[in-house]
Scaffold this motif. Structure first.
Motif, PDB file in Angstrom:
ATOM      1  N   SER A  86       0.818  -1.215   0.000  1.00  0.00           N
ATOM      2  CA  SER A  86       0.000   0.000   0.000  1.00  0.00           C
ATOM      3  C   SER A  86       0.848   1.260   0.000  1.00  0.00           C
ATOM      4  O   SER A  86       1.124   1.850   1.038  1.00  0.00           O
ATOM      5  N   LEU A  87       1.287   1.656  -1.189  1.00  0.00           N
ATOM      6  CA  LEU A  87       2.066   2.875  -1.380  1.00  0.00           C
ATOM      7  C   LEU A  87       1.227   3.902  -2.131  1.00  0.00           C
ATOM      8  O   LEU A  87       0.180   3.587  -2.695  1.00  0.00           O
ATOM      9  N   PHE A  88       1.730   5.139  -2.159  1.00  0.00           N
ATOM     10  CA  PHE A  88       1.056   6.223  -2.880  1.00  0.00           C
ATOM     11  C   PHE A  88       1.797   6.444  -4.194  1.00  0.00           C
ATOM     12  O   PHE A  88       2.853   7.072  -4.229  1.00  0.00           O
ATOM     13  N   SER A  89       1.224   5.958  -5.286  1.00  0.00           N
ATOM     14  CA  SER A  89       1.915   5.949  -6.581  1.00  0.00           C
ATOM     15  C   SER A  89       2.237   7.340  -7.093  1.00  0.00           C
ATOM     16  O   SER A  89       3.237   7.539  -7.800  1.00  0.00           O
ATOM     17  N   ALA A  90       1.385   8.327  -6.778  1.00  0.00           N
ATOM     18  CA  ALA A  90       1.588   9.678  -7.291  1.00  0.00           C
ATOM     19  C   ALA A  90       2.532  10.502  -6.422  1.00  0.00           C
ATOM     20  O   ALA A  90       2.824  11.660  -6.744  1.00  0.00           O
ATOM     21  N   MET A  91       3.015   9.915  -5.332  1.00  0.00           N
ATOM     22  CA  MET A  91       3.957  10.607  -4.449  1.00  0.00           C
ATOM     23  C   MET A  91       5.361  10.085  -4.687  1.00  0.00           C
ATOM     24  O   MET A  91       5.556   8.962  -5.159  1.00  0.00           O
ATOM     25  N   THR A  92       6.353  10.897  -4.367  1.00  0.00           N
ATOM     26  CA  THR A  92       7.736  10.494  -4.578  1.00  0.00           C
ATOM     27  C   THR A  92       8.162   9.443  -3.551  1.00  0.00           C
ATOM     28  O   THR A  92       7.475   9.201  -2.554  1.00  0.00           O
ATOM     29  N   VAL A  93       9.311   8.860  -3.810  1.00  0.00           N
ATOM     30  CA  VAL A  93       9.867   7.895  -2.858  1.00  0.00           C
ATOM     31  C   VAL A  93      10.076   8.554  -1.502  1.00  0.00           C
ATOM     32  O   VAL A  93       9.702   8.003  -0.456  1.00  0.00           O
ATOM     33  N   ARG A  94      10.668   9.751  -1.482  1.00  0.00           N
ATOM     34  CA  ARG A  94      10.897  10.448  -0.229  1.00  0.00           C
ATOM     35  C   ARG A  94       9.582  10.696   0.509  1.00  0.00           C
ATOM     36  O   ARG A  94       9.474  10.470   1.722  1.00  0.00           O
ATOM     37  N   GLU A  95       8.566  11.153  -0.207  1.00  0.00           N
ATOM     38  CA  GLU A  95       7.275  11.436   0.421  1.00  0.00           C
ATOM     39  C   GLU A  95       6.652  10.172   0.983  1.00  0.00           C
ATOM     40  O   GLU A  95       6.072  10.183   2.073  1.00  0.00           O
ATOM     41  N   SER A 121      18.999   7.402  -5.341  1.00  0.00           N
ATOM     42  CA  SER A 121      18.957   8.226  -6.555  1.00  0.00           C
ATOM     43  C   SER A 121      17.541   8.421  -7.073  1.00  0.00           C
ATOM     44  O   SER A 121      17.333   9.160  -8.043  1.00  0.00           O
ATOM     45  N   ARG A 122      16.578   7.766  -6.412  1.00  0.00           N
ATOM     46  CA  ARG A 122      15.185   7.850  -6.866  1.00  0.00           C
ATOM     47  C   ARG A 122      14.280   8.542  -5.854  1.00  0.00           C
ATOM     48  O   ARG A 122      13.054   8.440  -5.938  1.00  0.00           O
ATOM     49  N   LEU A 123      14.857   9.226  -4.886  1.00  0.00           N
ATOM     50  CA  LEU A 123      14.056   9.861  -3.849  1.00  0.00           C
ATOM     51  C   LEU A 123      13.042  10.849  -4.417  1.00  0.00           C
ATOM     52  O   LEU A 123      11.959  11.035  -3.845  1.00  0.00           O
ATOM     53  N   ALA A 124      13.373  11.494  -5.526  1.00  0.00           N
ATOM     54  CA  ALA A 124      12.471  12.480  -6.127  1.00  0.00           C
ATOM     55  C   ALA A 124      11.576  11.871  -7.205  1.00  0.00           C
ATOM     56  O   ALA A 124      10.795  12.588  -7.846  1.00  0.00           O
ATOM     57  N   THR A 125      11.656  10.549  -7.387  1.00  0.00           N
ATOM     58  CA  THR A 125      10.864   9.865  -8.420  1.00  0.00           C
ATOM     59  C   THR A 125       9.531   9.413  -7.856  1.00  0.00           C
ATOM     60  O   THR A 125       9.459   8.927  -6.726  1.00  0.00           O
ATOM     61  N   ASP A 126       8.464   9.570  -8.638  1.00  0.00           N
ATOM     62  CA  ASP A 126       7.166   9.055  -8.219  1.00  0.00           C
ATOM     63  C   ASP A 126       7.234   7.537  -8.100  1.00  0.00           C
ATOM     64  O   ASP A 126       7.813   6.862  -8.965  1.00  0.00           O
ATOM     65  N   VAL A 127       6.633   6.999  -7.050  1.00  0.00           N
ATOM     66  CA  VAL A 127       6.658   5.559  -6.817  1.00  0.00           C
ATOM     67  C   VAL A 127       6.042   4.789  -7.984  1.00  0.00           C
ATOM     68  O   VAL A 127       6.474   3.688  -8.308  1.00  0.00           O
ATOM     69  N   GLY A 128       5.037   5.390  -8.631  1.00  0.00           N
ATOM     70  CA  GLY A 128       4.386   4.719  -9.758  1.00  0.00           C
ATOM     71  C   GLY A 128       5.316   4.448 -10.918  1.00  0.00           C
ATOM     72  O   GLY A 128       5.019   3.610 -11.770  1.00  0.00           O
ATOM     73  N   ALA A 129       6.465   5.126 -10.960  1.00  0.00           N
ATOM     74  CA  ALA A 129       7.421   4.938 -12.053  1.00  0.00           C
ATOM     75  C   ALA A 129       8.474   3.882 -11.738  1.00  0.00           C
ATOM     76  O   ALA A 129       9.321   3.577 -12.583  1.00  0.00           O
ATOM     77  N   LEU A 130       8.417   3.312 -10.539  1.00  0.00           N
ATOM     78  CA  LEU A 130       9.413   2.325 -10.128  1.00  0.00           C
ATOM     79  C   LEU A 130       9.044   0.919 -10.587  1.00  0.00           C
ATOM     80  O   LEU A 130       7.885   0.629 -10.886  1.00  0.00           O
ATOM     81  N   SER A 131      10.039   0.046 -10.593  1.00  0.00           N
ATOM     82  CA  SER A 131       9.783  -1.369 -10.859  1.00  0.00           C
ATOM     83  C   SER A 131       9.119  -2.005  -9.649  1.00  0.00           C
ATOM     84  O   SER A 131       9.098  -1.423  -8.549  1.00  0.00           O
ATOM     85  N   GLY A 132       8.600  -3.215  -9.829  1.00  0.00           N
ATOM     86  CA  GLY A 132       7.961  -3.917  -8.716  1.00  0.00           C
ATOM     87  C   GLY A 132       8.906  -4.153  -7.564  1.00  0.00           C
ATOM     88  O   GLY A 132       8.546  -3.991  -6.388  1.00  0.00           O
ATOM     89  N   GLY A 133      10.157  -4.523  -7.865  1.00  0.00           N
ATOM     90  CA  GLY A 133      11.138  -4.756  -6.814  1.00  0.00           C
ATOM     91  C   GLY A 133      11.478  -3.488  -6.061  1.00  0.00           C
ATOM     92  O   GLY A 133      11.621  -3.498  -4.835  1.00  0.00           O
ATOM     93  N   GLN A 134      11.594  -2.374  -6.793  1.00  0.00           N
ATOM     94  CA  GLN A 134      11.891  -1.094  -6.141  1.00  0.00           C
ATOM     95  C   GLN A 134      10.734  -0.642  -5.259  1.00  0.00           C
ATOM     96  O   GLN A 134      10.945  -0.118  -4.165  1.00  0.00           O
ATOM     97  N   ARG A 135       9.504  -0.848  -5.718  1.00  0.00           N
ATOM     98  CA  ARG A 135       8.345  -0.476  -4.891  1.00  0.00           C
ATOM     99  C   ARG A 135       8.317  -1.289  -3.600  1.00  0.00           C
ATOM    100  O   ARG A 135       7.984  -0.766  -2.532  1.00  0.00           O
TER     101      ARG A 135
END
Length: 229
Positions: A86-95, A121-135
């Motif tokens: 249960s993550l927030f896809s539209a929020m960044t990794v840091r958020e 290196s992905r702290l500013a990336t939206d979670v929805g853009a990550l791979s399944g393993g990264q999520r």
């Protein structure tokens, strides 16, 4: 210490657990294996108080059987990584890592990055853009940043490539502390052997045999009982 004694559980009128007993000490990882529908995830929900249940649930010497979920989680610092991640896809990794945390939680961000360096290196990336393993790494890092005393992992490797699962399990093992009791739901006894201390069979809503994860013959026997072959 977390223990369940003769726990039964229901979804409406449908009984999912008939007699589950288990015990996991601080600093220990207990893996629950069994087929789909055997009652592994229902056991996690019974620990959390998310299903109607009977029997006894004890956390660090306190009977919490009649406590609501929010009180169990708050009083005993329970961390949960559900199968749904249960993550927030539209929020960044840091958020995602800092949401709902206390003001001092940022102190744990460095520790989370050390555990999962590819996220830095992905702290500013939206979670929805990550791979399944990264999520999944984000979900684990967010939970561990709360310094839980009890950690519940419901098939954290579901749908991920085996090499990714092995990496995640190795990182979880590195993060374990003497104060943390872990219950891990899995289907592969061979896979949990890399992380767990003890492995317990759940079958048709009942707890079965338990063996040490280092006992290769015992693990093969549990897999044969659970899955046949």
């Amino acid at each position: 210490m977390l223990s369940l004694e003769h726990v039964q559980a229901w979804y409406g009128r449908t009984q999912a657990l008939f007699d589950v007993s288990l015990e996991v000490a601080p600093g220990e990882v207990l893996a629950l294996i069994g087929t789909n529908g055997a009652g592994k995830s229902s056991t996690i929900r019974a620990i959390l108080g998310l299903v109607r249940s009977k029997g006894t649930v004890v956390m660090y010497g306190t009977d919490v059987s009649n406590w609501p979920t929010h009180k169990r989680v708050r009083e005993f610092d329970i961390g949960v990584v559900p199968e749904s991640k249960s993550l927030f896809s539209a929020m960044t990794v840091r958020e995602n890592l800092l949401v709902g945390q206390s003001r001092t939680a940022s102190r744990n961000l460095d520790r989370a990055m050390a555990a999962f360096p590819m996220l830095e290196s992905r702290l500013a990336t939206d979670v929805g853009a990550l791979s399944g393993g990264q999520r999944q790494m984000v979900a684990l890092a967010r939970t561990l940043m709360r310094d839980p005393r009890i950690l519940l992992l419901d098939e954290p490797g579901l749908g991920l490539a085996p090499v990714i699962v092995d990496d995640i399990y190795a990182r979880i093992r590195d993060l374990l502390t003497p104060d943390l009791a872990v219950v891990l739901v899995e289907q592969s006894a061979a896979r949990v052997a890399r992380l767990a201390d003890q492995v317990r069979l759940i079958s048709i809503g009942r707890s079965g045999d338990q063996v040490a994860a280092a006992d290769a013959d015992g693990l093969r026997r549990l897999e044969t009982i659970a899955f046949g072959g």
